[in-house]
Structure formats: C-alpha cells, structure tokens
Design a protein around this motif. Structure first.
Motif, PDB file in Angstrom:
ATOM      1  N   ALA A 164      -5.934   9.677  -4.888  1.00  0.00           N
ATOM      2  CA  ALA A 164      -4.970   8.580  -4.730  1.00  0.00           C
ATOM      3  C   ALA A 164      -5.676   7.236  -4.893  1.00  0.00           C
ATOM      4  N   THR A 165      -6.876   7.118  -4.339  1.00  0.00           N
ATOM      5  CA  THR A 165      -7.612   5.856  -4.410  1.00  0.00           C
ATOM      6  C   THR A 165      -8.130   5.631  -5.835  1.00  0.00           C
ATOM      7  N   LYS A 199       2.241   1.726  -3.314  1.00  0.00           N
ATOM      8  CA  LYS A 199       1.163   2.005  -4.277  1.00  0.00           C
ATOM      9  C   LYS A 199       0.664   3.450  -4.165  1.00  0.00           C
ATOM     10  N   TYR A 200       0.460   3.921  -2.917  1.00  0.00           N
ATOM     11  CA  TYR A 200      -0.161   5.242  -2.764  1.00  0.00           C
ATOM     12  C   TYR A 200       0.857   6.387  -2.709  1.00  0.00           C
ATOM     13  N   THR A 201       2.157   6.058  -2.661  1.00  0.00           N
ATOM     14  CA  THR A 201       3.164   7.129  -2.612  1.00  0.00           C
ATOM     15  C   THR A 201       3.640   7.440  -4.026  1.00  0.00           C
ATOM     16  N   ARG A 213     -12.678   2.138   1.185  1.00  0.00           N
ATOM     17  CA  ARG A 213     -11.620   2.834   0.458  1.00  0.00           C
ATOM     18  C   ARG A 213     -11.845   4.336   0.642  1.00  0.00           C
ATOM     19  N   ASN A 235       0.841  -1.211   0.000  1.00  0.00           N
ATOM     20  CA  ASN A 235       0.000   0.000   0.000  1.00  0.00           C
ATOM     21  C   ASN A 235       0.872   1.255   0.000  1.00  0.00           C
ATOM     22  N   GLY A 274       3.440   9.606   1.243  1.00  0.00           N
ATOM     23  CA  GLY A 274       2.329   9.666   0.296  1.00  0.00           C
ATOM     24  C   GLY A 274       1.315  10.745   0.632  1.00  0.00           C
ATOM     25  N   ASN A 291      -5.418   4.361  -8.083  1.00  0.00           N
ATOM     26  CA  ASN A 291      -4.833   3.061  -7.742  1.00  0.00           C
ATOM     27  C   ASN A 291      -5.933   2.062  -7.420  1.00  0.00           C
TER      28      ASN A 291
END
Ligand code: ADP
Length: 346
Positions: free
Chosen positions: A301-302, A252-254, A296, A249, A279, A305
C-alpha cells in the motif's frame, strides 16, 4: 542486603540541596513552606524571605497556575513552560501532594530547558531556511520541464516518460517541502491563531472538500455525527489540515470500492473525530511508530502510494498544540481508524 536509610529531614535537606532543579513546596492554600537553594538563586530570594509568603510572590504565572490547579482540584501534575528573565525557559511542574484523602500541599519543580529551547529554535530556522532555499531551484526545474514538454509537440515514448518522471519527482519534492514547512510552523506556533470554533462544522467541511477525490477513486465517503455544537479554542485552518490529512490518507490507502467514514461526537468535554476506512490496515508492530516524522509502513500500500511520512506527524503536532491527543487502531486486512480528541470549551 543494606536497608535503605529512612527518609528523615536531614536526608531530605541533602537531596533538596543536591538537585539541580528549583523546588518550592507550599501548604494547601499555596503559602510557601519550603524552598531549595536552586529556587532561592533562581528567584533571588532567601528561604527566610520566601517562607510564609504566597507562591504568587515568586512569579505571577506560578500563582495563576496554582489557582487553576486548586480550582479544578487537580490530582495529577500541571505542566507548563515558564519564561523567566531574559529568554530563559523553564519546564515547570506543579503537583498536588496527597495525604490520604486530603492534601498536604503543592510542590513546584522548575527545570532549566533554555539550551534545549535554543537548539529547537536553531533547528526550526535551519529547516525553514533549507526548505525556502529548495523551493526556487525546484520551481526552475518545473518551469524548464514544462518548457521542454511544450517545445516537443511529438515526443518519443522515452522522452515522454522522462518528462513525466521529472514532473512526478518535482511534485513530490514540492509536497515534501510544503509539509516540512507546515510542521515547523505549527511546532513553533508562529502561525497559529486561536478562535472559538464549532468543531463539527470544521470536520463536515473537510468531508465536503474530499467528496470529489473520493468519488473519482470509487471510494464512498460519509460523515456521521450527533447534532453536536461544542466549541473549541482552536486554529481553524490547522484543525482542518489535521482532519484533512486523516481523510486524505484514508482515501489514498483504501482501494477503489472501499469505504471511508468520518465520525464526530462529543463526550467527557472532548470533541472526538474518527476516520475509519476499509483499507489494508497496519501491522501491529508499526502502529506505535506511525506518528513519527518520516515513518512509512513497509508494504504494497505504501509502495503504490507515494508520500513523505510527515502527514501523521503534522496531525499529532497540530492536535497537541490544541491540548488534545491522537490514536490509531487497525487490523491488518480489515482497515484502520485514526482519531483525535481536543478539549471543548466549558
Ligand atoms: P504518508 O502518507 O505521506 O506516507 P503519513 O505520515 O500520513 O505519511 O502516514 C505514515 C504511514 O502510515 C503511511 O506511509 C502509511 O504507510 C501509513 N498509513 C497512514 N494512514 C493509513 C491508512 N488509512 N491506512 C493504511 N496505512 C496508513
């Protein structure tokens, strides 16, 4: 205003008669001093037969748990599940009854949770069946898509886009099914094998496993830790999966050129893992819900991704299966830290 009645033995007896749960009280040494009617019928014993005998006489597990609570001088209730008779499940709590700085005794309360347990088993089976049944048609779609791609050596742009969309959608569904199955397996405990593990090694391995993915995204990934060698009683692959979900995660989110730091330390008999990223961070109002299934956070960002919203629920379930706890702290626009702690073996 009517003053509440003072608690006297008559009132206490009426309450103990009325409560559906089984209640058993003992002196500090664990000798039964009181047993309510629900406990009498649960253990098929009369009050006269029980009083003066050790708690152990009602059920060996109660005796073992009391011995542990006495040994550790517990000041808060010990809660556990007890299977009695033919698949009847009870939620049990064994609490010390303090008296100033001393102890008056212990009180055990048992509640029948068999219907809840049955519902839980049914839910697990239903989800497992649905997930298994979805796998086959999904594999067929993926196979047919590959076939179409191979039989169209020069697809038009629309055809290419459509095939890519089908591929992306089937990959997401496959990942979702995999995660649902993971969650059910770890919740049911069916695929958990406990062994003595050096937690630091497990976490370091996870960091090594993600090095390439982080490099490819331009995110720096570092491990930091004392030379700690504490051991936990745990399932290696599930603990790996819990740490891997947090690290994946964070990467993924950074955004690219960001940093992810994985720290391991030991304190107060706990092995503590923290994954910190630079992130987007998470709004305060969402932080309390992150570990719920399918949750979520709304936001760019969400959206950018794809994910199932199950990863953190899996982390929480795994960590709680190891008698540990999870947490998050985050500042929007600055980054997040996700952590978990599990008890070390003495
Ligand atoms: P998924 O990543 O599959 O959506 P998770 O349960 O792992 O599901 O995470 C739930 C949500 O928490 C994510 O959708 C995302 O909004 C947020 N989140 C998790 N980790 C981070 C992180 N390191 N930085 C920012 N947001 C995060």
């Amino acid at each position: 205003m009517v003053a509440p009645p003072a608690i006297n033995s008559q009132l206490l007896e009426a309450v103990l008669r009325a409560v559906p749960g089984a209640v058993v009280a003992t002196d500090p040494a664990g000798v039964i001093t009181l047993i309510n009617p629900a406990a009498e019928s649960l253990f098929a014993i009369t009050s006269a037969q029980a009083i003066g005998h050790p708690l152990q006489a009602l059920h060996p597990t109660l005796g073992h748990r009391l011995a542990r609570a006495q040994e550790e001088k517990l000041t808060s209730p010990l809660v556990f599940e007890l299977e009695l008779g033919d698949q009847h499940y009870y939620f049990a709590s064994l609490a010390p009854m303090p008296n100033g700085s001393g102890l008056t005794g212990w009180v055990a309360v048992l509640q029948d949770v068999t219907p809840l347990k049955k519902l839980e088993q049914w839910k697990t089976e239903a989800i497992e069946t649905a997930a298994h049944d979805l796998r086959d048609p999904l594999n067929l779609i993926a196979g047919a898509t590959n076939f179409l791609r191979d039989s169209l050596p020069e697809p038009t742009r629309e055809q290419d886009e459509s095939l890519s969309m089908i591929k992306a959608a089937t990959d997401r569904m496959a990942a979702l099914i995999e995660q649902l199955l993971n969650l059910e397996h770890v919740e049911s405990g069916a695929e958990i094998t406990m062994a003595r593990l050096t937690l630091r090694r497990v976490i370091e391995q996870v960091v090594r496993d993600f090095k390439l993915a982080a490099d490819q995204k331009g995110v720096s990934l570092e491990f930091e830790g004392d030379p700690a060698t504490g051991r936990v009683l745990g399932d290696e692959s599930w603990l790996q999966r819990a740490a891997a979900n947090l690290v994946s995660n964070a990467i993924k989110y950074t955004p690219g050129s960001g940093r992810v730091r994985v720290c391991y330390r030991e304190s107060d008999g706990q092995g503590i893992v923290e994954v910190t990223d630079t992130g987007p961070g998470i709004p305060l109002e969402a932080q309390g819900r992150l570990f719920e299934r399918f949750y979520r956070v709304r936001g760019a960002a969400t959206r950018l991704n794809p994910g199932s919203g199950l990863g953190l629920a899996i982390v929480k379930t795994i960590v709680e299966r190891h008698a540990g706890r999870v947490w998050v702290s985050s500042v929007e626009g600055q980054g997040s830290t996700f952590g978990f702690a599990v008890p070390l073996l003495k």
